[in-house]
Design a protein around this motif. Structure first.
Motif, short mmCIF file in Angstrom:
data_model
loop_
_atom_site.label_atom_id
_atom_site.label_comp_id
_atom_site.label_asym_id
_atom_site.label_seq_id
_atom_site.Cartn_x
_atom_site.Cartn_y
_atom_site.Cartn_z
N ARG A 74 43.47 37.70 26.91
CA ARG A 74 44.38 37.66 28.06
C ARG A 74 44.13 38.82 29.02
N ALA A 75 43.86 39.99 28.46
CA ALA A 75 43.59 41.15 29.31
C ALA A 75 42.33 40.93 30.14
N ILE A 76 41.28 40.36 29.53
CA ILE A 76 40.06 40.07 30.27
C ILE A 76 40.33 39.07 31.39
N LEU A 77 41.13 38.06 31.10
CA LEU A 77 41.46 37.06 32.13
C LEU A 77 42.22 37.67 33.30
N LEU A 78 43.06 38.67 33.02
CA LEU A 78 43.84 39.31 34.09
C LEU A 78 42.96 40.01 35.11
N THR A 79 41.75 40.41 34.72
CA THR A 79 40.88 41.09 35.69
C THR A 79 40.49 40.18 36.85
N ALA A 80 40.66 38.87 36.69
CA ALA A 80 40.34 37.94 37.78
C ALA A 80 41.28 38.15 38.98
N VAL A 81 42.48 38.66 38.73
CA VAL A 81 43.45 38.84 39.82
C VAL A 81 42.97 39.86 40.85
N PRO A 82 42.60 41.09 40.46
CA PRO A 82 42.10 42.03 41.49
C PRO A 82 40.79 41.59 42.11
N PHE A 83 39.90 40.94 41.33
CA PHE A 83 38.65 40.47 41.92
C PHE A 83 38.92 39.43 43.02
N ALA A 84 39.77 38.45 42.72
CA ALA A 84 40.10 37.42 43.71
C ALA A 84 40.77 38.04 44.93
N THR A 85 41.67 38.98 44.71
CA THR A 85 42.36 39.65 45.82
C THR A 85 41.37 40.38 46.72
N CYS A 86 40.39 41.02 46.11
CA CYS A 86 39.35 41.74 46.87
C CYS A 86 38.61 40.80 47.81
N TRP A 87 38.07 39.70 47.25
CA TRP A 87 37.26 38.79 48.08
C TRP A 87 38.10 38.11 49.15
#
Length: 505
Positions: free
Chosen positions: A122-135
């Motif tokens: 779950r923690a690894i999946l959460l990293t998608a949030v800042p990446f998506a926000t960046c792009w």
């Protein structure tokens, strides 16, 4: 994918209890096995699924690499007359590159504790949030402040991924392939940088950012099918589920009870520890591990690699190279990917120390030659006949960096700390890593301006020379050892000088 789904399914009480009784009996039997001289029962097992799920998790590393490599092809555009921004100052350019590192520090600090609380997957999946926000921020806004914000938020995801993915790979891996699985993160990280170099060189600003965001899709879709870390499941008293995960990761004929017994011993020890800084530095093994990993992160960055990655195009333009700067940058990225693949295949055969020593020594040669080229150029010498030298030096630098200090530190972090301190130790190591990324990328333009390019690269060469010495005398060899054997080795009293000559630590 259905296999991964099966691992995360809940197990009802009716089937769990008989299974756990049998499991406890096998654990007791394993205690007897450990007292004998039988071959290691954990040395066999299927490995294909371990590679598959590690590859899926490492897609987060690819996102981190794309955010890191983003500036190299984009900075020339942002500073050109075609840019949507007004003319940028040197200070603004340095902030665009270095804010990523500040965000990474913010992401790395809590990542280990979050993974301990909600699980690695779950923690690894959460990293998608800042990446998506960046792009999405880069796509929907067009001013310098929004670029600052996007780079900082993207850094949060990158810092968290650098902590979580190596820890996850280390916990699901068998000792015989832990080095290869640990190399998946730097491999995908390098692939992300390569992706940025290629797409950023030949696509528009908007298309480039859309492509980066699109690569996030397979990561988001794949992570939910990954099995949870067996160690984390045992820690949560979910042995039956941990056993089923190990069955899928290792195969039906693997001695699951043996590994469950070892994991339970780790968990029992963790129950008496808070997992904080006090536990990390409270033992000789913990102190040695901390010094080793902080040192590896220190030398990994002070060789100047991220200054090269962030400013590759600018370096080639300044060198008046006869080769197109964007093409040269792609060659650099390609060599890094190829060599990281090479490391994944040999790290468990040759070990960690030899690769680090070779890497540090050869980087010193490459940077010294590059510094001498810039010295001749600055003195007004005709270097047109050596226009190929910057590309050759930087390509070779990237090759030797990748075979050692580019890949090995992340593998060592994933295996050198005991489970009770792995979260805080990994976060500490990655904070050091990204703090130095910030320092190097922020100061690199100033160093070039005030010291000259020759002295700048020679300064980096001094650190790479020291890195080879550090690897020989300080870094322990962990090839083929279980996590428990590594801790025992770190805990040993200092050997005699004769013993060091046989097996230096």
């Amino acid at each position: 994918m259905t296999m991964g789904t099966t691992t995360t399914a809940c197990i009802n009480d009716a089937t769990s209890k008989p299974f756990l009784v049998t499991l406890r009996e096998k654990e007791k039997q394993h205690q007897v096995i450990q007292m004998s001289n039988n071959p290691d029962p954990l040395s066999k097992g299927k490995k294909r699924f371990q590679f598959l799920v590690t590859l899926c998790a490492a897609l987060g590393g690819m996102q981190a690499g794309m955010t890191l490599g983003w500036t190299s092809p984009i900075l020339p555009y942002l500073t050109s007359t075609k840019s949507f921004l007004p003319q940028l100052s040197e200070d603004q350019i340095s902030w665009i590159t270095s804010l990523l590192a500040l965000g990474a520090i913010v992401g790395a600090v809590p990542a280990g504790k979050i993974a301990d609380r909600i699980g690695r997957k779950r923690a690894i999946l959460l990293t998608a949030v800042p990446f998506a926000t960046c792009w999405l921020t880069l796509l929907t806004t067009a001013n310098i402040v929004s670029i600052y914000v996007a780079r900082f938020i993207g850094g949060i995801g990158a810092g968290a991924a650098c902590v979580l993915v190596p820890v996850y790979a280390g916990e699901i891996a068998q000792a015989s392939i832990r080095g290869a699985l640990g190399a998946f993160f730097p491999l995908l990280f390098s692939s992300g940088i390569m992706f940025s170099y290629v797409v950023g060189a030949y696509c528009s600003y908007v298309v480039f950012n859309i492509a980066c965001c699109a690569i996030l899709v397979p990561f988001v879709l794949g992570v939910p099918f990954m099995p949870e870390s067996p160690l984390w499941l045992v820690q949560r008293d979910r042995k039956a589920q941990a056993a089923k995960v190990l069955t899928i990761l290792r195969g039906l004929h693997y001695d699951i009870a043996a590994e469950i017994a070892i994991l339970q011993n780790d968990v029992d020890r963790m129950a008496n520890a808070s997992g904080g800084i006090k536990d990390l530095f409270g033992t000789k093994a913990g102190r040695k591990a901390a010094v080793t990993c902080v040192g590896l992160m220190f030398f990994q960055q002070l060789c100047g690699v991220d200054a090269v990655l962030f400013y590759t195009v600018n370096i080639f333009q300044a060198a008046n190279s006869t080769i197109d700067p964007f093409l040269a940058t792609i060659v650099i990225g390609f060599t890094e990917v190829v060599m990281t693949i090479f490391v994944a295949t040999v790290i468990d055969r040759f070990g960690r120390k030899p690769l680090l020593i070779i890497s540090g020594t050869m980087m010193t040669v490459c940077l010294s030659v590059l510094g001498y080229y810039f010295k001749l150029k600055d003195e007004g010498s005709d270097v047109s006949t050596f226009g190929w030298l910057p590309l050759t030096s930087l390509a070779l630098f990237n090759i030797v960096f990748s075979i050692g200090y580019g890949s090995v530190p992340f593998t060592v972090i994933s295996e050198i700390f005991p489970p009770e301190t792995k979260g805080v130790a990994s976060s500490m190591s990655i904070v050091v890593h990204w703090s130095l990324v910030f320092a190097v990328t922020k100061l690199f333009p100033t160093m070039e301006d005030r010291m000259g390019q020759a002295v700048t690269f020679w300064t980096f060469a001094c650190f790479t020379a020291a890195s080879a010495v550090f690897a020989y005398f300080v870094v322990p060899e962990t090839k083929g050892k279980t996590l428990q054997e590594i801790q025992s080795k770190l805990q040993r009293r200092q050997k005699s000088k004769t013993e060091y000559q046989v097996e230096p630590i």
